[in-house]
Write a protein that holds these residues in place. Structure first.
Motif, PDB file in Angstrom:
ATOM      1  N   LEU A  17      12.318 -12.549   0.700  1.00 54.19           N
ATOM      2  CA  LEU A  17      13.400 -13.357   0.124  1.00 54.19           C
ATOM      3  C   LEU A  17      14.766 -12.658   0.261  1.00 54.19           C
ATOM      4  O   LEU A  17      15.774 -13.289   0.596  1.00 54.19           O
ATOM      5  CB  LEU A  17      13.080 -13.596  -1.361  1.00 54.19           C
ATOM      6  N   GLU A  18      14.781 -11.361   0.024  1.00 56.00           N
ATOM      7  CA  GLU A  18      16.036 -10.603   0.159  1.00 56.00           C
ATOM      8  C   GLU A  18      16.437 -10.539   1.641  1.00 56.00           C
ATOM      9  O   GLU A  18      17.621 -10.607   1.975  1.00 56.00           O
ATOM     10  CB  GLU A  18      15.896  -9.182  -0.400  1.00 56.00           C
ATOM     11  N   GLY A  19      15.430 -10.435   2.513  1.00 56.27           N
ATOM     12  CA  GLY A  19      15.700 -10.423   3.953  1.00 56.27           C
ATOM     13  C   GLY A  19      16.287 -11.749   4.404  1.00 56.27           C
ATOM     14  O   GLY A  19      17.239 -11.795   5.199  1.00 56.27           O
ATOM     15  N   GLU A  50      24.664  -6.124   1.522  1.00 54.32           N
ATOM     16  CA  GLU A  50      24.146  -5.900   0.157  1.00 54.32           C
ATOM     17  C   GLU A  50      22.708  -6.375   0.031  1.00 54.32           C
ATOM     18  O   GLU A  50      21.865  -5.697  -0.556  1.00 54.32           O
ATOM     19  CB  GLU A  50      25.001  -6.673  -0.856  1.00 54.32           C
ATOM     20  N   GLU A  51      22.456  -7.560   0.583  1.00 53.87           N
ATOM     21  CA  GLU A  51      21.095  -8.106   0.489  1.00 53.87           C
ATOM     22  C   GLU A  51      20.100  -7.236   1.243  1.00 53.87           C
ATOM     23  O   GLU A  51      18.955  -7.084   0.821  1.00 53.87           O
ATOM     24  CB  GLU A  51      21.053  -9.544   1.003  1.00 53.87           C
ATOM     25  N   ARG A  52      20.566  -6.660   2.339  1.00 49.77           N
ATOM     26  CA  ARG A  52      19.676  -5.760   3.081  1.00 49.77           C
ATOM     27  C   ARG A  52      19.337  -4.534   2.225  1.00 49.77           C
ATOM     28  O   ARG A  52      18.203  -4.069   2.219  1.00 49.77           O
ATOM     29  CB  ARG A  52      20.341  -5.333   4.395  1.00 49.77           C
ATOM     30  N   THR A  53      20.317  -4.035   1.468  1.00 48.38           N
ATOM     31  CA  THR A  53      20.014  -2.889   0.602  1.00 48.38           C
ATOM     32  C   THR A  53      19.026  -3.306  -0.504  1.00 48.38           C
ATOM     33  O   THR A  53      18.181  -2.517  -0.889  1.00 48.38           O
ATOM     34  CB  THR A  53      21.278  -2.239  -0.025  1.00 48.38           C
ATOM     35  N   HIS A  54      19.123  -4.553  -0.965  1.00 50.20           N
ATOM     36  CA  HIS A  54      18.161  -5.021  -1.976  1.00 50.20           C
ATOM     37  C   HIS A  54      16.751  -5.038  -1.382  1.00 50.20           C
ATOM     38  O   HIS A  54      15.791  -4.624  -2.029  1.00 50.20           O
ATOM     39  CB  HIS A  54      18.500  -6.437  -2.462  1.00 50.20           C
ATOM     40  N   MET A  55      16.673  -5.542  -0.154  1.00 49.84           N
ATOM     41  CA  MET A  55      15.376  -5.609   0.518  1.00 49.84           C
ATOM     42  C   MET A  55      14.783  -4.191   0.636  1.00 49.84           C
ATOM     43  O   MET A  55      13.601  -3.972   0.327  1.00 49.84           O
ATOM     44  CB  MET A  55      15.546  -6.236   1.907  1.00 49.84           C
ATOM     45  N   SER A  94      20.902 -20.289  -3.208  1.00 47.29           N
ATOM     46  CA  SER A  94      20.021 -19.219  -2.735  1.00 47.29           C
ATOM     47  C   SER A  94      19.899 -18.133  -3.805  1.00 47.29           C
ATOM     48  O   SER A  94      18.800 -17.625  -4.074  1.00 47.29           O
ATOM     49  CB  SER A  94      20.560 -18.686  -1.407  1.00 47.29           C
ATOM     50  N   GLU A  95      21.008 -17.803  -4.462  1.00 48.87           N
ATOM     51  CA  GLU A  95      20.947 -16.804  -5.543  1.00 48.87           C
ATOM     52  C   GLU A  95      20.103 -17.302  -6.705  1.00 48.87           C
ATOM     53  O   GLU A  95      19.373 -16.529  -7.329  1.00 48.87           O
ATOM     54  CB  GLU A  95      22.351 -16.450  -6.035  1.00 48.87           C
ATOM     55  N   GLN A  96      20.200 -18.596  -7.002  1.00 48.96           N
ATOM     56  CA  GLN A  96      19.404 -19.146  -8.116  1.00 48.96           C
ATOM     57  C   GLN A  96      17.915 -19.052  -7.805  1.00 48.96           C
ATOM     58  O   GLN A  96      17.108 -18.772  -8.686  1.00 48.96           O
ATOM     59  CB  GLN A  96      19.836 -20.592  -8.392  1.00 48.96           C
ATOM     60  N   THR A  97      17.569 -19.248  -6.535  1.00 48.66           N
ATOM     61  CA  THR A  97      16.162 -19.105  -6.116  1.00 48.66           C
ATOM     62  C   THR A  97      15.702 -17.658  -6.294  1.00 48.66           C
ATOM     63  O   THR A  97      14.603 -17.391  -6.800  1.00 48.66           O
ATOM     64  CB  THR A  97      16.009 -19.516  -4.626  1.00 48.66           C
ATOM     65  N   VAL A  98      16.570 -16.717  -5.880  1.00 55.16           N
ATOM     66  CA  VAL A  98      16.240 -15.291  -6.015  1.00 55.16           C
ATOM     67  C   VAL A  98      16.089 -14.925  -7.496  1.00 55.16           C
ATOM     68  O   VAL A  98      15.141 -14.222  -7.882  1.00 55.16           O
ATOM     69  CB  VAL A  98      17.319 -14.417  -5.325  1.00 55.16           C
ATOM     70  N   THR A  99      16.986 -15.424  -8.326  1.00 54.27           N
ATOM     71  CA  THR A  99      16.919 -15.128  -9.767  1.00 54.27           C
ATOM     72  C   THR A  99      15.583 -15.598 -10.342  1.00 54.27           C
ATOM     73  O   THR A  99      14.924 -14.853 -11.079  1.00 54.27           O
ATOM     74  CB  THR A  99      18.083 -15.815 -10.519  1.00 54.27           C
ATOM     75  N   GLU A 127      21.839  -7.564 -11.542  1.00 56.88           N
ATOM     76  CA  GLU A 127      22.515  -7.878 -10.273  1.00 56.88           C
ATOM     77  C   GLU A 127      22.624  -9.400 -10.091  1.00 56.88           C
ATOM     78  O   GLU A 127      23.656  -9.915  -9.659  1.00 56.88           O
ATOM     79  CB  GLU A 127      21.720  -7.247  -9.113  1.00 56.88           C
ATOM     80  N   GLN A 128      21.550 -10.114 -10.431  1.00 57.78           N
ATOM     81  CA  GLN A 128      21.557 -11.572 -10.255  1.00 57.78           C
ATOM     82  C   GLN A 128      22.579 -12.252 -11.149  1.00 57.78           C
ATOM     83  O   GLN A 128      23.197 -13.237 -10.748  1.00 57.78           O
ATOM     84  CB  GLN A 128      20.163 -12.151 -10.487  1.00 57.78           C
ATOM     85  N   VAL A 129      22.757 -11.729 -12.365  1.00 59.92           N
ATOM     86  CA  VAL A 129      23.769 -12.304 -13.258  1.00 59.92           C
ATOM     87  C   VAL A 129      25.135 -12.192 -12.572  1.00 59.92           C
ATOM     88  O   VAL A 129      25.903 -13.157 -12.503  1.00 59.92           O
ATOM     89  CB  VAL A 129      23.786 -11.589 -14.635  1.00 59.92           C
ATOM     90  N   GLN A 130      25.405 -11.026 -12.021  1.00 62.81           N
ATOM     91  CA  GLN A 130      26.688 -10.807 -11.331  1.00 62.81           C
ATOM     92  C   GLN A 130      26.847 -11.711 -10.117  1.00 62.81           C
ATOM     93  O   GLN A 130      27.911 -12.270  -9.879  1.00 62.81           O
ATOM     94  CB  GLN A 130      26.759  -9.361 -10.846  1.00 62.81           C
ATOM     95  N   GLU A 131      25.781 -11.813  -9.323  1.00 63.80           N
ATOM     96  CA  GLU A 131      25.890 -12.585  -8.078  1.00 63.80           C
ATOM     97  C   GLU A 131      26.105 -14.069  -8.361  1.00 63.80           C
ATOM     98  O   GLU A 131      26.942 -14.699  -7.721  1.00 63.80           O
ATOM     99  CB  GLU A 131      24.638 -12.384  -7.222  1.00 63.80           C
ATOM    100  N   GLU A 132      25.358 -14.602  -9.314  1.00 60.69           N
ATOM    101  CA  GLU A 132      25.537 -16.031  -9.632  1.00 60.69           C
ATOM    102  C   GLU A 132      26.941 -16.276 -10.180  1.00 60.69           C
ATOM    103  O   GLU A 132      27.587 -17.259  -9.820  1.00 60.69           O
ATOM    104  CB  GLU A 132      24.476 -16.495 -10.634  1.00 60.69           C
TER     105      GLU A 132
HETATM  106 FE1  FEO Z   1      19.538  -9.770  -3.629  1.00 57.95          FE
HETATM  107 FE2  FEO Z   1      21.596 -11.757  -4.044  1.00 57.95          FE
HETATM  108  O1  FEO Z   1      19.797 -11.451  -4.131  1.00 57.95           O
END
Ligand code: FEO
Length: 172
Positions: A17-19, A50-55, A94-99, A127-132
């Motif tokens: 998902l992060e990928g 950033e998403e790659r670092t999450h992955m 997409s962020e809501q799906t990740v959350t 992190e998800q709170v910030q991204e959304e």
């Molecule tokens: Fe790493 Fe923005 O989900």
């Protein structure tokens, strides 16, 4: 320390998902670049990194737990968008799906009394709170500034300034 098969599967799905998020943001950055939104391009190239670092964070965690991460194939993302606003709406979705996926993992960790994974996931929850919030704030700009060419150009400048600002650590 050991994680359950169910937890491992969820974390593996999170790697994918992060990928996918990283790939989608790369496609968005590229679309912005060729469409003339230089701010959006800078913003989404950074977001993709950033998403790659999450992955990679999840890959390391799986490996650290002795659960050997598998690197998944990543689906090709959508390559064309109708507008900058539409693109950002897609990013928010997409962020809501990740959350949702992260919150589900937190529930599994709680149920299984897997304190290590629970603690690991805390960073992602924040992190998800910030991204959304980030994407919601950008979307608000379309209501505040407008949707004509000059307004969208202003919003693109805001994205450029955001991309140039140092990233905040969600747990700082
Ligand atoms: Fe790493 Fe923005 O989900």
């Amino acid at each position: 320390m050991k994680i359950s098969a169910k937890m491992k599967k969820a974390l593996q799905d999170q790697v994918a998902l992060e990928g996918l998020a990283s790939n989608s943001y790369l496609a968005m950055a590229s679309w912005c670049e060729v469409t003339g939104y230089q701010g959006g391009a800078a913003y989404f190239y950074t977001q993709s990194d950033e998403e790659r670092t999450h992955m990679i964070k999840v890959v390391h965690y799986l490996n650290d737990m002795g659960a050997t991460a598998t690197i998944p194939a990543i689906k090709a993302p959508t390559a064309s968008y109708k507008s900058l606003e539409g693109l950002i709406k897609t990013a928010l979705k997409s962020e809501q799906t990740v959350t949702k996926a992260i919150h589900k993992m937190v529930e599994v960790a709680q149920k299984e009394k897997d304190h290590s994974t629970y603690a690991f996931l805390e960073w992602f929850v924040n992190e998800q709170v910030q991204e959304e919030t980030k994407f919601e704030t950008i979307l608000q700009k379309f209501d505040l500034i407008g949707r004509d060419k000059i307004a969208v150009n202003e919003i693109d400048k805001i994205l450029a300034a955001d991309a140039a600002a140092p990233a905040a650590d969600p747990v700082a």
